[in-house]
Design an enzyme around this catalytic site. Structure first.
Site, PDB file in Angstrom:
ATOM      1  N   GLU A  59     -10.752 -32.547  -7.403  1.00 26.41           N
ATOM      2  CA  GLU A  59     -10.023 -33.717  -6.507  1.00 26.41           C
ATOM      3  C   GLU A  59      -8.905 -33.886  -6.521  1.00 26.41           C
ATOM      4  O   GLU A  59      -8.489 -34.378  -7.867  1.00 26.41           O
ATOM      5  CB  GLU A  59     -11.116 -35.089  -6.612  1.00 26.41           C
ATOM      6  CG  GLU A  59     -10.960 -35.758  -5.197  1.00 26.41           C
ATOM      7  CD  GLU A  59     -11.652 -37.179  -5.402  1.00 26.41           C
ATOM      8  OE1 GLU A  59     -11.359 -38.148  -4.673  1.00 26.41           O
ATOM      9  OE2 GLU A  59     -12.670 -37.181  -6.287  1.00 26.41           O
TER      10      GLU A  59
ATOM     11  N   LEU B  50      -4.444 -26.944  -5.619  1.00 25.94           N
ATOM     12  CA  LEU B  50      -5.052 -25.807  -6.548  1.00 25.94           C
ATOM     13  C   LEU B  50      -6.632 -26.052  -6.093  1.00 25.94           C
ATOM     14  O   LEU B  50      -7.280 -26.895  -6.049  1.00 25.94           O
ATOM     15  CB  LEU B  50      -4.695 -26.048  -7.858  1.00 25.94           C
ATOM     16  CG  LEU B  50      -3.293 -26.003  -8.395  1.00 25.94           C
ATOM     17  CD1 LEU B  50      -2.909 -26.263  -9.907  1.00 25.94           C
ATOM     18  CD2 LEU B  50      -2.761 -24.345  -8.106  1.00 25.94           C
TER      19      LEU B  50
ATOM     20  N   ASP C 108      -5.259 -35.566  -7.060  1.00 21.64           N
ATOM     21  CA  ASP C 108      -4.962 -36.741  -7.680  1.00 21.64           C
ATOM     22  C   ASP C 108      -5.781 -37.779  -8.183  1.00 21.64           C
ATOM     23  O   ASP C 108      -5.562 -38.993  -8.029  1.00 21.64           O
ATOM     24  CB  ASP C 108      -3.711 -37.346  -7.076  1.00 21.64           C
ATOM     25  CG  ASP C 108      -2.653 -36.653  -6.203  1.00 21.64           C
ATOM     26  OD1 ASP C 108      -2.200 -35.800  -7.152  1.00 21.64           O
ATOM     27  OD2 ASP C 108      -2.349 -36.825  -5.309  1.00 21.64           O
TER      28      ASP C 108
ATOM     29  N   HIS D 251       2.406 -37.594 -11.172  1.00 18.06           N
ATOM     30  CA  HIS D 251       2.176 -38.245  -9.811  1.00 18.06           C
ATOM     31  C   HIS D 251       3.111 -39.281  -9.720  1.00 18.06           C
ATOM     32  O   HIS D 251       2.960 -40.291 -10.269  1.00 18.06           O
ATOM     33  CB  HIS D 251       0.617 -38.494  -9.464  1.00 18.06           C
ATOM     34  CG  HIS D 251       0.625 -39.026  -8.096  1.00 18.06           C
ATOM     35  ND1 HIS D 251       0.795 -37.905  -7.003  1.00 18.06           N
ATOM     36  CD2 HIS D 251       0.307 -40.144  -7.442  1.00 18.06           C
ATOM     37  CE1 HIS D 251       0.473 -38.741  -6.083  1.00 18.06           C
ATOM     38  NE2 HIS D 251       0.265 -39.915  -6.169  1.00 18.06           N
TER      39      HIS D 251
ATOM     40  N   GLY E 170      13.202 -29.537  -9.989  1.00 14.05           N
ATOM     41  CA  GLY E 170      12.634 -29.360 -11.518  1.00 14.05           C
ATOM     42  C   GLY E 170      13.261 -30.527 -12.567  1.00 14.05           C
ATOM     43  O   GLY E 170      13.585 -29.948 -13.755  1.00 14.05           O
ATOM     44  N   SER E 171      13.684 -31.941 -12.171  1.00 13.03           N
ATOM     45  CA  SER E 171      14.180 -32.751 -12.937  1.00 13.03           C
ATOM     46  C   SER E 171      13.222 -32.948 -14.054  1.00 13.03           C
ATOM     47  O   SER E 171      13.418 -33.290 -15.373  1.00 13.03           O
ATOM     48  CB  SER E 171      14.605 -33.778 -12.324  1.00 13.03           C
ATOM     49  OG  SER E 171      13.666 -34.918 -11.808  1.00 13.03           O
TER      50      SER E 171
HETATM   51  C1  GRF Z   1       8.378 -36.155  -8.810  1.00 17.77           C
HETATM   52  O1  GRF Z   1       8.720 -37.296  -8.392  1.00 17.77           O
HETATM   53  C2  GRF Z   1       6.978 -35.726  -9.336  1.00 17.77           C
HETATM   54  O2  GRF Z   1       6.408 -37.029  -9.892  1.00 17.77           O
HETATM   55  C3  GRF Z   1       6.203 -35.328  -8.212  1.00 17.77           C
HETATM   56  O3  GRF Z   1       7.257 -34.419  -7.484  1.00 17.77           O
HETATM   57  C4  GRF Z   1       8.573 -35.011  -7.963  1.00 17.77           C
HETATM   58  C5  GRF Z   1       9.138 -33.740  -8.624  1.00 17.77           C
HETATM   59  O4  GRF Z   1      10.294 -34.028  -8.872  1.00 17.77           O
HETATM   60  N1  GRF Z   1       5.028 -34.665  -8.386  1.00 17.77           N
HETATM   61  P1  GRF Z   1      11.465 -32.944  -9.873  1.00 17.77           P
HETATM   62  O5  GRF Z   1      11.270 -31.798  -9.297  1.00 17.77           O
HETATM   63  O6  GRF Z   1      10.639 -32.991 -11.194  1.00 17.77           O
HETATM   64  O7  GRF Z   1      12.657 -33.500  -9.849  1.00 17.77           O
END
Ligand code: GRF
Length: 206
Positions: free
Chosen positions: A149, A99, A151, A115, A17-18
């Site tokens: 679809e 989803l 991404d 993404h 969850g960064s």
């Molecule tokens: C990130 O690289 C995001 O782009 C991808 O999954 C990763 C999640 O990282 N969808 P975090 O949990 O937000 O640190």
């Protein structure tokens, strides 16, 4: 002090969850157009849940595993949590479940994702390793509206980083992640304020 209405927003996570933290921190500003009212995870041990709770945000865990192959049943349980919290906008942040069209259509225009690639390049997983293997000189991240679809939804914001000699997956992903934390709050603000919106499958106001 701003009196504008802030859009009640949920963040969906599966891991550390960064990006979620970056969104929570940005939304602390009273003038930020979204209010993070819920963090929900499909894995009860997702590290981000504790970080969200420590930040004073309500959390929910909707474990997908008891639902087996019935993705829509899982999504109905998740959707019930979102409804119970009055959610109007959903930000996926490392949410590792594909989803179904049922959920995506229900939240169309109000569902965004980050993404770790310059879409339309490198959809799917392992984007940094694939970018290195392809020998690209530029890589980055994309915030986009979610469409059925995978991404493939219209871009809201994108950030580029160089691929440097000697880069490995760790160094490249760290460089991209720094940009993710910068553009995701900006993109959420654009959508929550209505400055960028999805109309007829196209992102308007970019
Ligand atoms: C990130 O690289 C995001 O782009 C991808 O999954 C990763 C999640 O990282 N969808 P975090 O949990 O937000 O640190």
């Amino acid at each position: 002090m701003s009196t504008a209405r802030r859009v009640p927003t949920a963040i969906l996570i599966s891991g550390r969850g960064s990006n979620m933290v970056a969104l929570i921190e940005a939304a602390r500003a009273v003038e930020f157009p979204a209010e993070i009212v819920l963090v929900a995870a499909n894995l009860p041990d997702a590290g981000g849940l504790q970080r969200a709770a420590a930040a004073g945000i309500a959390t929910a865990s909707v474990d997908h595993r008891p639902f087996g192959k019935d993705r829509e049943a899982f999504e109905r349980a998740l959707d019930a949590e979102l409804q119970a919290h009055g959610i109007e906008l959903v930000a996926l942040a490392g949410f590792m479940r594909v989803l179904t069209p049922w959920f995506v259509t229900r939240w169309q225009g109000r569902l965004i994702n980050i993404h770790p690639s310059l879409l339309p390049d490198f959809r799917g997983t392992h984007t940094h390793a694939r970018a290195l293997a392809a020998g690209v000189t530029e890589h980055g991240c994309t915030v986009h509206f979610v469409v059925p679809e995978l991404d493939a939804g219209p871009t809201i914001l994108q950030a580029k980083v160089p691929v440097l000699p000697g880069d490995d997956e760790a160094s490249l992903s760290a460089r991209v992640l720094e940009q993710e934390h910068r553009i995701y709050p900006q993109a959420l603000a654009l959508v929550a304020s209505g400055a960028t919106r999805l109309e007829d499958g196209v992102a308007i106001g970019r």
